[in-house]
Design an enzyme around this catalytic site. Structure first.
Site, PDB file in Angstrom:
ATOM      1  CE  LYS A 171      -3.494   2.849   0.795  1.00 39.20           C
ATOM      2  NZ  LYS A 171      -4.548   3.165  -0.149  1.00 39.20           N
ATOM      3  CE  LYS A 240      -1.540   7.438   6.917  1.00 42.42           C
ATOM      4  NZ  LYS A 240      -2.267   6.283   6.392  1.00 42.42           N
TER       5      LYS A 240
HETATM    6  P1  NDP Z   1     -10.536  10.181   8.375  1.00 41.20           P
HETATM    7  O1  NDP Z   1      -9.622  11.238   8.893  1.00 41.20           O
HETATM    8  O2  NDP Z   1     -11.718  10.569   7.572  1.00 41.20           O
HETATM    9  O3  NDP Z   1     -11.102   9.328   9.626  1.00 41.20           O
HETATM   10  C1  NDP Z   1     -10.225   8.901  10.632  1.00 41.20           C
HETATM   11  C2  NDP Z   1     -10.966   8.019  11.617  1.00 41.20           C
HETATM   12  O4  NDP Z   1     -10.070   7.655  12.670  1.00 41.20           O
HETATM   13  C3  NDP Z   1     -12.159   8.714  12.286  1.00 41.20           C
HETATM   14  O5  NDP Z   1     -13.112   7.738  12.610  1.00 41.20           O
HETATM   15  C4  NDP Z   1     -11.511   9.286  13.547  1.00 41.20           C
HETATM   16  O6  NDP Z   1     -12.428   9.501  14.582  1.00 41.20           O
HETATM   17  C5  NDP Z   1     -10.598   8.150  13.905  1.00 41.20           C
HETATM   18  N1  NDP Z   1      -9.498   8.585  14.775  1.00 41.20           N
HETATM   19  C6  NDP Z   1      -8.581   9.557  14.522  1.00 41.20           C
HETATM   20  N2  NDP Z   1      -7.713   9.640  15.548  1.00 41.20           N
HETATM   21  C7  NDP Z   1      -8.094   8.723  16.472  1.00 41.20           C
HETATM   22  C8  NDP Z   1      -7.587   8.338  17.747  1.00 41.20           C
HETATM   23  N3  NDP Z   1      -6.501   8.915  18.274  1.00 41.20           N
HETATM   24  N4  NDP Z   1      -8.237   7.369  18.413  1.00 41.20           N
HETATM   25  C9  NDP Z   1      -9.323   6.782  17.891  1.00 41.20           C
HETATM   26  N5  NDP Z   1      -9.860   7.083  16.687  1.00 41.20           N
HETATM   27  C10 NDP Z   1      -9.233   8.050  15.982  1.00 41.20           C
HETATM   28  O7  NDP Z   1      -9.603   9.134   7.614  1.00 41.20           O
HETATM   29  P2  NDP Z   1     -10.013   8.130   6.426  1.00 41.20           P
HETATM   30  O8  NDP Z   1     -11.247   7.397   6.792  1.00 41.20           O
HETATM   31  O9  NDP Z   1      -9.916   8.842   5.140  1.00 41.20           O
HETATM   32  O10 NDP Z   1      -8.748   7.134   6.485  1.00 41.20           O
HETATM   33  C11 NDP Z   1      -8.644   6.046   7.396  1.00 41.20           C
HETATM   34  C12 NDP Z   1      -7.493   5.152   6.929  1.00 41.20           C
HETATM   35  O11 NDP Z   1      -7.810   4.656   5.623  1.00 41.20           O
HETATM   36  C13 NDP Z   1      -6.157   5.916   6.792  1.00 41.20           C
HETATM   37  O12 NDP Z   1      -5.093   5.071   7.142  1.00 41.20           O
HETATM   38  C14 NDP Z   1      -6.121   6.258   5.298  1.00 41.20           C
HETATM   39  O13 NDP Z   1      -4.786   6.456   4.852  1.00 41.20           O
HETATM   40  C15 NDP Z   1      -6.800   5.043   4.694  1.00 41.20           C
HETATM   41  N6  NDP Z   1      -7.425   5.236   3.375  1.00 41.20           N
HETATM   42  C16 NDP Z   1      -8.266   6.282   3.111  1.00 41.20           C
HETATM   43  C17 NDP Z   1      -8.844   6.429   1.850  1.00 41.20           C
HETATM   44  C18 NDP Z   1      -9.776   7.569   1.489  1.00 41.20           C
HETATM   45  O14 NDP Z   1     -10.113   7.689   0.282  1.00 41.20           O
HETATM   46  N7  NDP Z   1     -10.240   8.391   2.435  1.00 41.20           N
HETATM   47  C19 NDP Z   1      -8.544   5.470   0.771  1.00 41.20           C
HETATM   48  C20 NDP Z   1      -7.722   4.371   1.180  1.00 41.20           C
HETATM   49  C21 NDP Z   1      -7.173   4.281   2.415  1.00 41.20           C
HETATM   50  P3  NDP Z   1     -13.192  10.912  14.754  1.00 41.20           P
HETATM   51  O15 NDP Z   1     -14.502  10.753  14.013  1.00 41.20           O
HETATM   52  O16 NDP Z   1     -13.356  11.050  16.211  1.00 41.20           O
HETATM   53  O17 NDP Z   1     -12.300  11.984  14.172  1.00 41.20           O
END
Ligand code: NDP
Length: 296
Positions: A171, A240
């Site tokens: 990835k 990241k």
């Molecule tokens: P977002 O920033 O939209 O969401 C992050 C999630 O993690 C939220 O549910 C957030 O909760 C939670 N979170 C953040 N910090 C903490 C913490 N300290 N403790 C607990 N929960 C936490 O990210 P994405 O959904 O876009 O991405 C998630 C993963 O998927 C990443 O690794 C990203 O690289 C990967 N990804 C994303 C894609 C995309 O198109 N968006 C595509 C492919 C992979 P809260 O609601 O409270 O903020």
């Protein structure tokens, strides 16, 4: 099958939606509880208030958080996942994580007979909505077979890349290519625009030529030419990812000056454009340096 999903972010939410109907029985946890409550109201999923409660009674626990660090931080304490996980549960981490931390998490879970796999995804929010994600798995083959019914709910191409950490590594390399393409195409289209060549005409040519990529065919056509810039995948997360790719190369003693440079450039872009900027907004930094917007 009792499935618990932790991390209802931009990609986690549409992935989890596929696990709400039978044969799955879905529980959800999110750090910001309101998001989990809204998801529960929409889908009928059970909403729990701690990682430990999510883990209790779960056959499969799925995490989808920004980095492996956040995943590891959910393990410990009275409310942590380890307090609730039953022996022989399966832990699937769909975070785009780093191989070293994934291997450490797998080691800690194995002391409790809990199998772990890294299973980062690609295909974006639209791929998650359509259930057509590519899933890159780092696991024992038997662990993947246990996970397959869950992964097939949101994934179309599911590939065993190697042992734990291998999915994260593949990835990260994919994301380095994404970052490099975004940066290079931004430089090229800003230069063409400044020289008076239409950017949409140039993209049309490139998309019928050897330099084309997902970035030129989809992202720039739909988001830069239109100036729409929807926020679906944070620049902070791409920075990241490319940093993980650079570290992975270094750990394996492979010189990777291009990957490292783009990681550094994306760090500058992240600082300039902010934590909420989308990855495609990177072009705005190059536009501001050049004093010229990509046009027409
Ligand atoms: P977002 O920033 O939209 O969401 C992050 C999630 O993690 C939220 O549910 C957030 O909760 C939670 N979170 C953040 N910090 C903490 C913490 N300290 N403790 C607990 N929960 C936490 O990210 P994405 O959904 O876009 O991405 C998630 C993963 O998927 C990443 O690794 C990203 O690289 C990967 N990804 C994303 C894609 C995309 O198109 N968006 C595509 C492919 C992979 P809260 O609601 O409270 O903020």
């Amino acid at each position: 099958m009792n499935v618990s999903f932790l991390g209802l972010g931009a990609i986690g939410t549409p992935m989890a939606r596929h696990l709400a109907p039978p044969p799955f029985s879905l529980s959800v946890w999110n750090r910001t509880a309101e998001r989990a409550r809204a998801f529960g109201a929409e889908t009928g999923a059970r909403v729990v208030t701690s990682p430990a409660d999510a883990a209790r009674g779960a056959d499969v626990v799925i995490t989808c958080l920004p980095t492996s660090r956040e995943v590891e931080s959910l393990l410990d304490g009275d409310d942590g996942l380890l307090a609730g996980l039953s022996d022989h549960a399966l832990f699937i981490d769909c975070t785009s994580g780093d191989p070293t931390t994934s291997r450490r998490i797998a080691g800690r879970l194995s002391e409790r007979s809990v199998a772990f796999m890294d299973a980062p995804v690609s295909g974006g929010v639209s791929g998650a909505q359509q259930g057509t994600l590519t899933v890159m798995c780092g696991a024992e083959p038997a662990t993947l077979e246990r996970a397959r019914p869950v992964l097939e709910a949101f994934g179309k191409k599911i590939v065993l890349c190697g042992p734990v950490g291998a999915g994260d590594a593949v990835k990260a390399v994919n994301q380095a290519l994404l970052g490099i393409h975004i940066w290079a195409l931004s430089e090229g289209l800003v230069a063409l625009s400044k020289a008076g060549v239409s950017a949409s005409l140039a993209l049309d040519v490139i998309n019928a030529s050897s330099g084309r990529s997902n970035v030129s065919q989809n992202l720039f056509t739909e988001r830069v030419i239109t100036r729409a810039f929807p926020r679906t995948f944070k620049l902070a997360l791409l920075e990241k990812d490319v940093t993980i790719a650079a570290e992975f190369a270094r750990e394996n003693r492979v010189p990777a000056p291009l990957t490292q440079t783009v990681a550094d450039l994306l760090r500058v872009a992240r600082r300039e454009l902010g934590e909420e900027a989308d990855h495609v907004e990177t072009v705005k930094l190059i536009e501001s340096w050049a004093g010229c917007e990509v046009s027409g």
